[in-house]
Structures are given as structure tokens and as C-alpha cells.
Write an enzyme that holds these catalytic residues in place. Structure first.
Site, mmCIF file in Angstrom:
data_model
loop_
_atom_site.group_PDB
_atom_site.id
_atom_site.type_symbol
_atom_site.label_atom_id
_atom_site.label_comp_id
_atom_site.label_asym_id
_atom_site.label_seq_id
_atom_site.Cartn_x
_atom_site.Cartn_y
_atom_site.Cartn_z
ATOM 1 N N GLU A 48 2.817 4.453 38.424
ATOM 2 C CA GLU A 48 2.998 3.903 37.078
ATOM 3 C C GLU A 48 1.685 3.317 36.544
ATOM 4 O OE1 GLU A 48 5.867 0.635 34.745
ATOM 5 O OE2 GLU A 48 5.858 0.739 36.940
ATOM 6 N N LYS A 92 9.021 5.403 29.427
ATOM 7 C CA LYS A 92 9.860 4.494 30.215
ATOM 8 C C LYS A 92 10.929 3.903 29.306
ATOM 9 C CE LYS A 92 9.408 0.571 33.415
ATOM 10 N NZ LYS A 92 8.440 -0.345 34.061
ATOM 11 N N CYS A 127 9.584 3.628 37.221
ATOM 12 C CA CYS A 127 9.954 2.366 37.872
ATOM 13 C C CYS A 127 11.388 1.922 37.571
ATOM 14 C CB CYS A 127 8.943 1.288 37.515
ATOM 15 S SG CYS A 127 8.869 -0.042 38.753
ATOM 16 N N GLY A 145 -7.379 -28.136 60.785
ATOM 17 C CA GLY A 145 -5.936 -28.000 60.903
ATOM 18 C C GLY A 145 -5.493 -26.555 60.837
#
Length: 346
Positions: A41, A116, A153, A312
């Protein structure tokens, strides 16, 4: 009949480099004897292009680059390119000025566009802001024999039997089934979430089996700022069986064959030998973070990173991710001790 999938990692807005990626994949597909190449896409513009889409100059440049790409492609292969398309009715009928489209490039020309239809506007998506929805689903005929329906999509994500309800008024896949297509392809840019690939495959398997139509799915890969795309493109035959997988979190290329006798995709036993299976969610998240950092640095044009380290576990993890993504020679750790830092931290 051979069809190739190019799982691409485009850079948003870099039309020249993205076009070259498509051209390289097309040349590789042509050498392999493929009749069609499927890209992802908005493979030409990169996804998501966001406010580049409100610039007339960008729309014009994309149109010109698409036409030049059509000329440059090998003449023996057709290519589906994800791109934007101007809405010619915009000034007279209103709406948005462009479509999110797939363009069929063949024999030096832009032969056909497919818009689309379902525009997601939730979570990380904001497509209603930029695009006009397409009004109908369509197909093209490859080599005068194979009817291929084209979706983009979200067009695959509205099966009311799978969801228990419809999320949009129309179901583009159902419309293509009514047109009696032989195969459906999907150009996608589906962002990564933990466990999403299993969900995608469950949906596509259900759809292929329900309509007895094989599906080819090409998904974008790469990191674009806050979004990561995992690739993991695939193919399902009309029985709903997965017969092809592309690599997670890497660019990839694969060839699959459509058997015109059985009207189905055929599995290639050698196709998935190089795919390393992801063992657990921690490994999946690690690969996503490494890709996100790597692409953010490289696509922004950085060469090195500097990290403030406390000693850490949080900063140690960040340093490990950066080193995996960029190489230890490109990561500089800086200790910033205070009177309260422990000997262990230092």
C-alpha cells in the site's frame, strides 16, 4: 502463472528511492518469469505520508514519478503499485482531492486504477482526513485468462461473519466475489501490534474459505516514526490454508504460482526455508523495537546515537536495542553519575 510479492520498506516522501525499489523488484520478478508483481500500500509514497498529501506539488510529483516508472519497468511484466490518484470530481462535487489507490502498470503505461473503499479513521489511522473513498470494487485480467480482484488494506477487514457485525456499509471482498474473480490481491500497510499477525491470518483464512477464492497479501515493512510495520506477507489458497509466508521485520521477495487448471495458488516447498520462526512475544517485540530504532535513525539521516546510561536495567535495555540496530561502533554510552549513584551503577 507466476506472481511475485515485493515486501518493501519505503521511506515516506522519497519518491525517487521508492520508485527504484519497485523497479528493482520488478526486474527480479521478470527474471524469474513472473507475469505480475504485487507491491504494498502506497509503496511509491511510503505509508503514512500524512500532510505531504495536502501539498499540490507532492501530488503532481507522485503522478509524474508513477508515469516514469511505468516507462522504466520491464515490458513483459505487469506491476501493481500503491500510490495516490487525483480525484477529478473534487472541484465540482466536493470531497477529498485524492484517492488511496493501486495502479496497474503495464507495457509502459498506467493501465488502470483501483481505489481503496474502506478508509480507517481510528487508533493510529486518519485516512478520512486525506482520501476520498472509492465507490466500487474492480478487477483486471492478466494474460487474457486470470481475473484478479484488487483490494487495499482495510478493504479486507469487513467480513460480518468474522466480526459478528459490519464495521462499514459495504464489503469490497464480497463485491469482488460477485464479479467471479479467480484471485484477490491486497496491498497493505498494516502496523505492528503484538499478536496481530495471528489475527490477520485468521481473518484472511476465514475469508478465502468462505468465498472459495485464494488471496495474496503484501504488507509493508519498516519503521516510520511512531509506527512499525512487520511485513509478514502471505498467501492463502481457496481452502483457507496458508501456503506462503514472507519474513517478519525484514524486506523480502517471493514468487508463487497460480494454477489455471485448479484455479488456485500452489504451495512451493522450497519457498519458506529461510524464514526463522518467532519463538515468543518477547522475541517479536525485540525485533520490532530494533527495526523501529534502525529505521528512525537511518531514514532521518543520523549516523550515531548517544545514550545517557544510569546502570539500571532500563537504560541497559535501550543500549542493547540501539547496539543491535546500529552496531556498537555507532552507539556512545555516557555515564552521568551523581552523589547518589551506587558503585554498582558506575
Amino acid at each position: 502463472m507466476k506472481i511475485a510479492i515485493a515486501q518493501l520498506n519505503p521511506t515516506v516522501g522519497d519518491l525517487t528511492a521508492n520508485s527504484q525499489r519497485i523497479l528493482n523488484a520488478a526486474e527480479k520478478a521478470a527474471e524469474a518469469g513472473c507475469h505480475l508483481l504485487l507491491t504494498t500500500e502506497l509503496s511509491l509514497t511510503g505509508y503514512p505520508p500524512r500532510d505531504l498529501l495536502i501539498r499540490p506539488s507532492f501530488i503532481e510529483a507522485t503522478t509524474e514519478k508513477l508515469q516514469q516508472l511505468a516507462i522504466d519497468l520491464p515490458p513483459q511484466i505487469a506491476v501493481l503499485v500503491g500510490t495516490i490518484q487525483q480525484n477529478l470530481d473534487y472541484q465540482t462535487k466536493g470531497g477529498n482531492p485524492i484517492f488511496n489507490s493501486a495502479a496497474l502498470l503495464e507495457k509502459g503505461k498506467v493501465k488502470q486504477y483501483f481505489q481503496k473503499r474502506l478508509l480507517p479513521t481510528y487508533d493510529v489511522f486518519d485516512e478520512d482526513r486525506y482520501f476520498e473513498p472509492g465507490l466500487e470494487s474492480d478487477f483486471f485480467v492478466l494474460e487474457d485468462t486470470l481475473k484478479i480482484g484488487v483490494t487495499i488494506c482495510e478493504d479486507l477487514w469487513n467480513d460480518e461473519l468474522f466480526w459478528g457485525k459490519r464495521n462499514y456499509p459495504c464489503n469490497p471482498f464480497q463485491d469482488l466475489a460477485h464479479l467471479e474473480v479467480d484471485l484477490v490481491v491486497n496491498l497493505s500497510a498494516s502496523p505492528y501490534q503484538v499478536g496481530k499477525q495471528k489475527f490477520r491470518q485468521s481473518l484472511i483464512s476465514h475469508t478465502a474459505k468462505r468465498y472459495n477464492i485464494p488471496i495474496l497479501y503484501a504488507n509493508q515493512v519498516g519503521g516510520n516514526d511512531d509506527l512499525i510495520f512487520d511485513g509478514c506477507s502471505f498467501a492463502f489458497n481457496k481452502n483457507g490454508d496458508k501456503i506462503l509466508s514472507l519474513k517478519p521485520f525484514e524486506t523480502d521477495f517471493a514468487v508463487i504460482e497460480f494454477d489455471t487448471q485448479t484455479q488456485d495458488l500452489i504451495a512451493n516447498s522450497n519457498q519458506n526455508q529461510d524464514i526463522k520462526l518467532i519463538e515468543n512475544e518477547d522475541q517479536e517485540i525485540w525485533l520490532a523495537l530494533v527495526l523501529g530504532v534502525k529505521d528512525y535513525v537511518q531514514k532521518c539521516g543520523f549516523s550515531k546515537v548517544v545514550l545517557g546510561l544510569s546502570g539500571g536495567i532500563d537504560s541497559a535495555l535501550v543500549a542493547a536495542i540501539a547496539t543491535e540496530a546500529l552496531g556498537k561502533e555507532n552507539v556512545l554510552g555516557v555515564l552521568m553519575p551523581s552523589p547518589y549513584s551506587s558503585d554498582h551503577s558506575i
